[in-house]
Design a protein around this motif. Structure first.
Motif, mmCIF file in Angstrom:
data_model
loop_
_atom_site.group_PDB
_atom_site.id
_atom_site.type_symbol
_atom_site.label_atom_id
_atom_site.label_comp_id
_atom_site.label_asym_id
_atom_site.label_seq_id
_atom_site.Cartn_x
_atom_site.Cartn_y
_atom_site.Cartn_z
ATOM 1 N N ARG A 57 0.891 -1.222 0.049
ATOM 2 C CA ARG A 57 -0.138 0.040 0.072
ATOM 3 C C ARG A 57 0.879 1.504 -0.024
ATOM 4 N NH1 ARG A 57 -0.791 -1.497 5.643
ATOM 5 N NH2 ARG A 57 -0.181 0.146 6.967
ATOM 6 N N GLY A 58 2.251 1.020 -0.029
ATOM 7 C CA GLY A 58 3.135 2.333 -0.065
ATOM 8 C C GLY A 58 3.309 3.081 1.196
ATOM 9 N N THR A 59 3.190 2.514 2.309
ATOM 10 C CA THR A 59 3.640 3.151 3.539
ATOM 11 C C THR A 59 5.039 3.909 3.680
ATOM 12 O OG1 THR A 59 1.978 1.661 4.757
ATOM 13 C CG2 THR A 59 3.740 2.931 5.818
ATOM 14 N N ILE A 60 5.007 5.190 4.408
ATOM 15 C CA ILE A 60 6.095 5.699 4.039
ATOM 16 C C ILE A 60 7.102 5.351 5.465
ATOM 17 C CG2 ILE A 60 7.338 8.334 4.666
ATOM 18 C CD1 ILE A 60 4.764 9.362 3.633
ATOM 19 N N ASP A 61 7.958 4.328 4.893
ATOM 20 C CA ASP A 61 8.742 3.774 5.999
ATOM 21 C C ASP A 61 10.323 4.471 6.192
ATOM 22 O OD1 ASP A 61 9.567 2.065 8.095
ATOM 23 O OD2 ASP A 61 9.643 0.257 6.811
ATOM 24 N N LEU A 62 10.480 5.519 7.107
ATOM 25 C CA LEU A 62 11.609 6.169 7.288
ATOM 26 C C LEU A 62 12.328 5.332 8.403
ATOM 27 C CD1 LEU A 62 10.614 9.883 7.370
ATOM 28 C CD2 LEU A 62 11.167 8.487 5.505
ATOM 29 N N ASP A 63 13.675 5.129 8.129
ATOM 30 C CA ASP A 63 14.523 4.505 9.162
ATOM 31 C C ASP A 63 15.349 5.305 9.860
ATOM 32 O OD1 ASP A 63 15.830 2.409 10.418
ATOM 33 O OD2 ASP A 63 17.280 2.085 8.910
ATOM 34 N N LEU A 64 14.695 6.128 10.818
ATOM 35 C CA LEU A 64 15.259 6.939 11.723
ATOM 36 C C LEU A 64 15.391 6.319 12.975
ATOM 37 C CD1 LEU A 64 12.907 10.022 10.717
ATOM 38 C CD2 LEU A 64 15.062 9.643 9.709
ATOM 39 N N PRO A 65 16.981 6.700 13.233
ATOM 40 C CA PRO A 65 17.263 6.032 14.642
ATOM 41 C C PRO A 65 16.685 6.440 15.866
ATOM 42 C CG PRO A 65 18.961 7.599 13.724
ATOM 43 C CD PRO A 65 18.084 7.555 12.713
ATOM 44 N N GLU A 66 16.233 5.709 16.740
ATOM 45 C CA GLU A 66 15.838 6.031 18.144
ATOM 46 C C GLU A 66 16.877 6.142 18.960
ATOM 47 O OE1 GLU A 66 12.295 4.513 21.111
ATOM 48 O OE2 GLU A 66 12.345 3.825 19.002
ATOM 49 N N ARG A 67 17.107 7.113 19.849
ATOM 50 C CA ARG A 67 18.272 7.280 20.693
ATOM 51 C C ARG A 67 17.644 6.673 21.954
ATOM 52 N NH1 ARG A 67 21.557 8.245 16.813
ATOM 53 N NH2 ARG A 67 21.091 10.204 15.601
ATOM 54 N N ARG A 68 18.956 6.232 22.822
ATOM 55 C CA ARG A 68 19.020 5.719 24.269
ATOM 56 C C ARG A 68 19.966 6.273 24.966
ATOM 57 N NH1 ARG A 68 22.000 1.302 26.296
ATOM 58 N NH2 ARG A 68 20.971 0.326 28.080
ATOM 59 N N ASN B 268 26.276 5.873 37.343
ATOM 60 C CA ASN B 268 25.678 5.762 38.709
ATOM 61 C C ASN B 268 25.178 6.956 39.343
ATOM 62 O OD1 ASN B 268 25.947 2.976 38.522
ATOM 63 N ND2 ASN B 268 27.904 2.954 39.271
ATOM 64 N N ASP B 269 26.075 8.098 38.973
ATOM 65 C CA ASP B 269 25.448 9.321 39.702
ATOM 66 C C ASP B 269 24.467 10.086 38.866
ATOM 67 O OD1 ASP B 269 27.206 10.059 37.456
ATOM 68 O OD2 ASP B 269 28.390 11.397 38.617
ATOM 69 N N GLY B 270 24.073 9.498 37.792
ATOM 70 C CA GLY B 270 23.054 10.117 37.157
ATOM 71 C C GLY B 270 23.355 10.997 35.953
ATOM 72 N N THR B 271 24.599 11.288 35.953
ATOM 73 C CA THR B 271 25.244 12.172 34.691
ATOM 74 C C THR B 271 25.311 11.199 33.194
ATOM 75 O OG1 THR B 271 27.479 11.493 35.249
ATOM 76 C CG2 THR B 271 26.573 13.473 36.173
ATOM 77 N N ILE B 272 25.137 11.878 32.317
ATOM 78 C CA ILE B 272 25.100 11.070 31.085
ATOM 79 C C ILE B 272 26.415 10.500 30.534
ATOM 80 C CG2 ILE B 272 24.956 11.243 28.480
ATOM 81 C CD1 ILE B 272 22.614 13.618 29.135
ATOM 82 N N LYS B 273 26.604 9.148 30.455
ATOM 83 C CA LYS B 273 27.588 8.355 29.985
ATOM 84 C C LYS B 273 27.634 8.606 28.507
ATOM 85 C CE LYS B 273 29.836 3.913 30.527
ATOM 86 N NZ LYS B 273 29.591 2.600 30.979
#
Length: 228
Positions: free
Chosen positions: A77-88, A93-98
């Motif tokens: 049916r021609g669905t638009i399928d964009l392969d856009l990355p999902e971030r994680r 341990n101290d809550g800062t971004i690694k």
């Protein structure tokens, strides 16, 4: 797992090409066999030995087989399928971004999405049939000025968007299929996304352009995103 939980279910019959033949809603009691994650389900299906994971004979194979049929229909049916990355986001341990990593998207994710989409189609069709109001998930056609901007950008890359003044989802799908191996794939997919109308909820059905569906509601539980 192992407990009876009341729910509303929809039985859906599809053919080998993923076309829905009929459906039926009913109240039911569900007893989950195990609490599984997307990664665990994919690992089981890939033949990995997972400690404590159930292995119901043939059930996962049947589920993935039905998913294959639904995905075939999605492509048709021609669905638009964009392969856009999902971030994680990974935290220390101290809550800062690694680190910020790309979340891996398995067929187990796509499988759930396809069944949810079909259940939402069934919900909208059932509410229409019995004459009850329905809050649709709406995605209108892209605005002409946004299409013009997108075409101008594509022209600089030697690409074209077919469809003239009547651009349909299949024309975007055809464009995406021509991006394999090109270094600009991420930029073009982002430009396609920005050309689209904003998805909304509303009682007046205008269809869902991106999914190439006429009737689409949000009946299913919010498994992945609170806003859904």
């Amino acid at each position: 797992p192992g407990e009876d939980r009341p729910c509303v279910t929809v039985d859906m019959w599809i053919d080998a090409d993923g076309n829905k033949l009929r459906h039926n809603f009913r109240r039911a009691l569900m007893r989950s066999a195990a609490r599984l994650t997307y990664n665990r389900v994919q690992a089981i299906q890939d033949g990995e030995q997972i400690d404590g994971a159930p292995s119901p004979d043939g059930l996962l194979d049947a589920l993935y087989g039905a998913f294959g049929s639904l995905f075939k229909q999605r492509v048709a049916r021609g669905t638009i399928d964009l392969d856009l990355p999902e971030r994680r986001v990974v935290l220390n341990n101290d809550g800062t971004i690694k680190a910020v990593e790309n979340r891996i998207r398995h067929d187990s994710h796509r499988l759930i999405e396809e069944f949810m989409i079909l259940a939402n189609v069934c919900a909208a069709e059932t509410l229409e049939k019995v004459g009850q109001p329905c809050m649709y998930r709406l995605h209108d056609d892209p605005a002409p000025d946004r299409i013009a901007v997108l075409r101008g950008y594509l022209q600089t890359l030697g690409l074209k968007l077919a469809g003239g003044q009547a651009v349909r989802p299949k024309h975007f799908a055809q464009l995406v299929s021509r991006l394999d191996g090109r270094p600009e794939v991420a930029a073009v997919q982002d430009a396609i996304l920005r050309s689209q109308a904003k998805a909304e909820y509303g009682p007046e059905n205008v269809g869902h352009f991106g999914l190439a569906l006429r009737n689409y509601a949000h009946f299913t539980s919010p498994i992945r995103r609170y806003s859904d």
